[in-house]
Design an enzyme around this catalytic site. Structure first.
Site, PDB file in Angstrom:
ATOM      1  N   VAL A 141       0.836  -1.197   0.000  1.00 32.31           N
ATOM      2  CA  VAL A 141       0.000   0.000   0.000  1.00 32.31           C
ATOM      3  C   VAL A 141       0.874   1.251   0.000  1.00 32.31           C
ATOM      4  O   VAL A 141       1.693   1.440   0.908  1.00 32.31           O
ATOM      5  CB  VAL A 141      -0.934   0.001   1.229  1.00 32.31           C
ATOM      6  N   CYS A 142       0.691   2.090  -1.018  1.00 33.77           N
ATOM      7  CA  CYS A 142       1.397   3.368  -1.128  1.00 33.77           C
ATOM      8  C   CYS A 142       2.914   3.118  -1.004  1.00 33.77           C
ATOM      9  O   CYS A 142       3.474   2.374  -1.787  1.00 33.77           O
ATOM     10  CB  CYS A 142       0.852   4.341  -0.077  1.00 33.77           C
ATOM     11  N   GLN A 143       3.550   3.708  -0.026  1.00 33.22           N
ATOM     12  CA  GLN A 143       4.990   3.493   0.163  1.00 33.22           C
ATOM     13  C   GLN A 143       5.271   2.000   0.385  1.00 33.22           C
ATOM     14  O   GLN A 143       6.303   1.476  -0.055  1.00 33.22           O
ATOM     15  CB  GLN A 143       5.460   4.304   1.374  1.00 33.22           C
ATOM     16  N   GLY A 166       3.800  -0.296  -1.071  1.00 34.13           N
ATOM     17  CA  GLY A 166       3.806  -0.889  -2.401  1.00 34.13           C
ATOM     18  C   GLY A 166       5.186  -0.785  -3.033  1.00 34.13           C
ATOM     19  O   GLY A 166       5.670  -1.716  -3.685  1.00 34.13           O
ATOM     20  N   MET A 178      -1.046  -1.078  -4.459  1.00 34.84           N
ATOM     21  CA  MET A 178      -2.191  -0.151  -4.376  1.00 34.84           C
ATOM     22  C   MET A 178      -1.667   1.265  -4.189  1.00 34.84           C
ATOM     23  O   MET A 178      -0.835   1.513  -3.302  1.00 34.84           O
ATOM     24  CB  MET A 178      -3.084  -0.521  -3.186  1.00 34.84           C
TER      25      MET A 178
END
Lengths: 347, 255
Positions: free
Chosen positions: A139-141, A143, A163
């Site tokens: 997720v985000c970072q 990811g 994501m």
């Protein structure tokens, strides 16, 4: 129009709103049953329990959340929970909670996080479930971390889902990258040690200052009589303000290598002693991004297609923003089901 | 002692801009409230200030400015040239931070001003009748649009970069002062604690590595034990063979 009169009325409504908030109990987050299965330093690895047990043994899914903000966004409340949706899709869900770094953690670098913590969590899951490979959802970072991890430890990963994950940090619409472009990171980290979460929060709010610091609170008066909505509002506010400090060394490397030098795109990225080459990443990849993401612009995520060596690359565009992709009612309907279906097709 | 909080200065530097902006808006739209823009602006200011780092700087500096005369060590330190130069350094960086903060506030006020001008133009051209909320939402949209455009300028990168770097340098000077104060009380300073933290981190890594190795060795041992267990049956057979032999012998003896 007699705006001052209306403003007076508005102020009165605002007062009512503040009063109503004062009457709320402490808001709780989460709600999905879980168990801490592994601990190390501040890190806790949770395994979530489905209400209905699936008969089929599935490949474990490990969620790697970002270091900024807290992972309970994935399980904010029972009716806004990506994790609950993933469990309902029949997945065996684990998630890393990084905790709150303290002064003693300032020397933790990306090597410690990626080749250390994540790797040991993956190993723990493999050992306890007796399944050789895990599915990763970054997720985000987180990811970006998951991309690096999969490229560096390919035999331990089956499928990768990213994501709202930044890959190209230099797209023209990436305001955050431009804001940190000229920051002397060495001096910042050398001086502060851990970088204050408050400073990061200010940067995030500065991306859309009028909407995030004014309009949102003006709109708050619309929900003054709806206790449930008011609680939801406060819960989101709690999450937004809950910004852990960032371990200094990890922050230094993340800003310098990713934000400033854009090494996932330009090459030369090393995590510890290991060189990251996304072309070697041959795993099936599902890249989920949000079309109205003000923090990680779609172009920053979609750049992944040009970098990975996978022949099985899919994209899922969600019409919404960086946070809405987890908490909006539309997201509850779409995202976990889509991830579940994509994984099932590859199991 | 210097106030590092951004909120006070924001009010001073951006007030004028809001006056102009609100005048423009009210003239164009026929709004009676000349103060409308300023009211919104005042509200906005509360959300714009930088992280409140001010208070954390106060305590150690007070040690310099309000010396305990009864403490000979402290008094001696306060009179030293080193202490003077530390204070000078802090004041210099603080002044620099205030300058950078002012530039940022000017930028913000320009966004406000321009967004109000745009709204005025919009209302002039469209002759819309908007209620207060619609007007406010229109202003938010316009302000975000203006902000997005202005942040595209390369100068914005420099502006934010300089501001954050200035905050770090003030804090850096504060750390130096803190270090001196701690030394007076014979307490470990930041660099000593940092060394300890670095050592703890490296020990954690070593322990983790050793744990992994022990775990791997245990796994190997388990495999070896299992292999050995599989290989043992012939040995058991030997024992079984011996028993009847002994029995026979015993029998022989008894006979």
């Amino acid at each position: 129009m007699h705006l001052p009169v209306d403003l007076t009325e508005y102020n009165q409504q605002l007062e009512r709103c503040i009063e109503a908030m004062g009457g709320l109990d402490e808001v709780e987050t989460g709600g999905t049953s879980r168990e801490a299965v592994y601990r190390e330093n501040k890190l806790v690895l949770y395994r979530y329990r489905a209400e209905k047990k699936s008969r089929k043994k599935s490949i474990p899914l490990l969620i790697v959340y970002a270091l900024v903000n807290r992972p309970y966004m994935m399980d904010l409340q029972p009716d806004r929970s990506t994790i609950r949706g993933l469990l309902d899709a029949g997945l065996d869900v684990f998630m890393i909670d990084w905790g709150y770094p303290e002064a003693g953690d300032r020397f933790l670098g990306l090597d410690d996080y990626i080749n250390g913590y994540i790797d040991r969590c993956v190993d723990h899951i493999r050992d306890t479930t007796k399944i050789k490979k895990v599915n990763l959802l970054g997720v985000c970072q987180g990811g970006t971390f998951s991309l690096c991890y999969t490229a560096l430890h390919p035999i331990k990963v089956s499928n990768l889902i990213t994501m709202v994950t930044p890959v190209d940090f230099h797209t023209p619409d990436n305001l955050l990258a431009r804001m940190v472009k000229r920051v002397d990171i060495d001096n910042l980290v050398g001086t502060f040690g851990n970088v204050p979460g408050e400073l990061l929060n200010w940067l995030f709010l500065s991306l859309k200052p009028f909407r995030l610091t004014m309009q949102k609170y003006a709109n708050m008066t619309d929900i003054v009589d709806d206790r449930k909505k008011l609680e939801n509002f406060v819960r989101m506010e709690k999450w937004i303000a809950d910004s852990p400090d960032q371990a200094g060394e990890a922050f230094r490397q993340f800003i310098k290598d990713f934000f400033q030098a854009n090494k996932l795109m330009t090459g030369g990225l090393k995590i510890g002693d290991l060189a990251v080459d996304l072309k070697k990443l041959k795993h099936p990849v599902l890249n989920v991004f949000a079309s109205e993401d003000h923090l990680v612009p779609p172009a920053a995520s979609r750049a992944l297609i040009s970098q990975v060596g996978s022949d099985d690359y899919s994209e899922l565009e969600f019409k919404g923003g960086h946070i809405g992709i987890y908490v909006s009612s539309r997201a509850q309907d779409q995202i976990p089901t889509a991830i579940g279906d994509w994984l099932k097709a590859r199991s | 002692m210097g106030e590092l909080s951004g909120s006070k200065r924001t009010g001073q530097t951006t007030g004028k801009a809001s006056d102009n902006a609100s005048d423009n808006a009210s003239t164009a739209s026929g709004i009676e409230a000349a103060d409308t823009g300023r009211l919104w602006f005042d509200a906005a200011q509360r959300f714009f200030p930088l992280p409140q780092l001010g208070n954390t700087f106060e305590a150690p500096l007070n040690v310099f400015t309000k010396p305990d005369d009864g403490n000979p060590f402290l008094s001696a330190f306060i009179q030293s040239s080193r202490q003077r130069s530390l204070l000078d350094g802090w004041q210099r960086e603080n002044a620099n931070y205030q300058q950078e903060l002012m530039k940022y506030q000017v930028f913000c006020s320009e966004v406000f001003q321009e967004s109000f001008q745009r709204i005025s133009k919009h209302l002039e051209n469209n002759q819309e009748r908007l209620n207060e909320r619609e007007l406010f939402d229109l202003w938010i949209d316009t302000a975000e649009e203006t902000y997005a455009e202005k942040t595209q300028d390369d100068n914005f990168e420099t502006l934010i970069g300089n501001l954050i770097n200035a905050i770090a340098r003030v804090r850096q000077q504060y750390n130096l002062i803190n270090q001196e104060v701690l030394a007076i009380f014979n307490l470990p300073d930041r660099s000593e604690i940092s060394d300890a933290h670095e050592e703890v981190k490296s020990m954690r890594a070593r322990i983790s590595e050793l744990e992994t190795r022990v775990e791997n060795l245990n796994k190997r041992l388990e495999i070896m034990d299992a292999d050995a267990a599989v290989a043992k049956p012939p040995a058991k057979k030997v024992r079984k063979k011996h028993v009847p032999v002994r029995t026979k012998k015993k029998r022989k003896k008894t006979i």
